[in-house]
Design a protein around this motif. Structure first.
Motif, PDB file in Angstrom:
ATOM      1  N   GLU A  25     -51.962 -19.371   0.823  1.00  7.58           N
ATOM      2  CA  GLU A  25     -50.953 -20.055   0.016  1.00  7.58           C
ATOM      3  C   GLU A  25     -51.031 -21.560   0.223  1.00  7.58           C
ATOM      4  OE1 GLU A  25     -47.907 -19.905  -2.828  1.00  7.58           O
ATOM      5  OE2 GLU A  25     -49.321 -18.404  -2.099  1.00  7.58           O
ATOM      6  N   HIS A  62     -52.165 -24.708  -2.426  1.00  7.85           N
ATOM      7  CA  HIS A  62     -51.476 -25.965  -2.732  1.00  7.85           C
ATOM      8  C   HIS A  62     -52.391 -27.163  -2.477  1.00  7.85           C
ATOM      9  CE1 HIS A  62     -47.525 -23.700  -1.614  1.00  7.85           C
ATOM     10  NE2 HIS A  62     -48.026 -23.298  -2.766  1.00  7.85           N
ATOM     11  N   GLN A  93     -44.222 -30.698  -9.432  1.00  5.37           N
ATOM     12  CA  GLN A  93     -44.480 -29.397  -8.810  1.00  5.37           C
ATOM     13  C   GLN A  93     -45.386 -29.524  -7.586  1.00  5.37           C
ATOM     14  OE1 GLN A  93     -47.108 -25.856 -10.396  1.00  5.37           O
ATOM     15  NE2 GLN A  93     -45.140 -25.803 -11.396  1.00  5.37           N
ATOM     16  N   THR A  94     -46.421 -30.340  -7.734  1.00 11.07           N
ATOM     17  CA  THR A  94     -47.352 -30.539  -6.623  1.00 11.07           C
ATOM     18  C   THR A  94     -46.641 -31.159  -5.423  1.00 11.07           C
ATOM     19  OG1 THR A  94     -49.187 -30.846  -8.178  1.00 11.07           O
ATOM     20  CG2 THR A  94     -49.505 -31.652  -5.929  1.00 11.07           C
ATOM     21  N   TRP A 123     -44.579 -28.568  -3.718  1.00 13.46           N
ATOM     22  CA  TRP A 123     -45.424 -27.702  -2.889  1.00 13.46           C
ATOM     23  C   TRP A 123     -45.733 -28.368  -1.551  1.00 13.46           C
ATOM     24  CZ3 TRP A 123     -49.611 -26.328  -7.088  1.00 13.46           C
ATOM     25  CH2 TRP A 123     -49.179 -25.246  -7.839  1.00 13.46           C
ATOM     26  N   SER A 170     -42.729 -28.668   0.659  1.00 10.60           N
ATOM     27  CA  SER A 170     -42.309 -27.412   1.279  1.00 10.60           C
ATOM     28  C   SER A 170     -43.295 -26.960   2.353  1.00 10.60           C
ATOM     29  CB  SER A 170     -42.172 -26.325   0.208  1.00 10.60           C
ATOM     30  OG  SER A 170     -43.445 -25.865  -0.199  1.00 10.60           O
ATOM     31  N   ASP A 171     -44.513 -27.429   2.262  1.00  6.48           N
ATOM     32  CA  ASP A 171     -45.503 -27.115   3.288  1.00  6.48           C
ATOM     33  C   ASP A 171     -45.418 -28.088   4.470  1.00  6.48           C
ATOM     34  OD1 ASP A 171     -46.515 -24.936   1.942  1.00  6.48           O
ATOM     35  OD2 ASP A 171     -48.102 -26.067   0.939  1.00  6.48           O
TER      36      ASP A 171
END
Lengths: 136, 136
Positions: free
Chosen positions: B32, B36, B73-74, B77, B80-81
């Motif tokens: 996952e 990303h 969106q990127t 991601w 959140s990572d």
DNA sequence: CAGGATCCTAAACGATACTG
DNA sequence: CAGTATCGTTTAGGATCCTG
């Protein structure tokens, strides 16, 4: 519309290409290569081939979840980029071997450096995900 | 054969890789994160942020061709990572800054190593493509 | 200015069937 | 065994409108 590689690369843009930031240009030919290499299966196939020569079915077994179609397509990309050499033995049943070229060995090393880093730091990443929820 | 593995690769032995779960497994959580980071825009955003803090519109201008939606969106991601920190100033009009976290700085370096390699070797790659056509 | 919501197209992907 | 061809599904991604 299809964006294909120009047959001859202009020497004039060579100097520009050595400067950082060229990748950000949409027409940069590196983006195509990057696309193949960083594709979902491209990454895994390259890393898998670091272990040595593999047959088609070997790769399919090793790269868990890949379909025949995607494996074939990914291998064709990597072969056309000069990263993978395909050797087909004219026997029945067919026997085809895939090996990294020197160029492919080099880039696969870079890719593995990335994937290894992720695997090593996956717990830390998950931890960061948790703390980011309380931060905002 | 010039197998020049970077030091980081040697730190990850085969045994260690089995212990922490293999990337080749379809359910590996690293996939996952990898998705990303190696996504079309994820790569470019990470490398762009290596130059320092950017505002949303700065990134949009720098990463040529990205849409608002994909940039947002990127960034989500990557946030959140735990790779990107988002700082929103409560002013009007809005002012939001994006910065690499230490974790993000680390992985962005790996990504940049890959993109840099491609940019430096793009001519050699094109040459390999040509010779593969005449060999067959 | 930052980005959410919506709609839409193109591309990626998977499953299956088929062939040398 | 190593693919190709075809089809149907899913996802990525882009364009536009809208709001705080």
């Amino acid at each position: 519309m299809k964006n294909q590689h120009p047959p001859v690369l202009q020497a004039a843009s060579l100097a520009e290409r050595f400067e950082r930031g060229d990748l950000f240009a949409a027409q940069c030919p590196s983006r195509e290569v990057l696309k193949h290499v960083t594709s979902r299966w491209g990454v895994l196939v390259l890393v898998a081939l670091l272990a040595g020569t593999h047959r088609f079915s070997d790769l399919r077994r090793k790269v868990n979840g890949i379909s025949e179609k995607m494996l074939a397509q990914t291998l064709q990309w990597l072969e056309s980029d000069g990263f993978v050499q395909r050797i087909a033995f004219p026997v029945m049943p067919p026997h085809v071997e895939y090996t990294l070229t020197p160029l492919g060995l080099d880039i696969a090393g870079k890719v593995e450096a990335l994937t290894d880093w992720i695997e090593v730091n996956i717990l830390q990443i998950s931890a960061a995900q948790q703390s980011s929820l309380s931060q905002a």
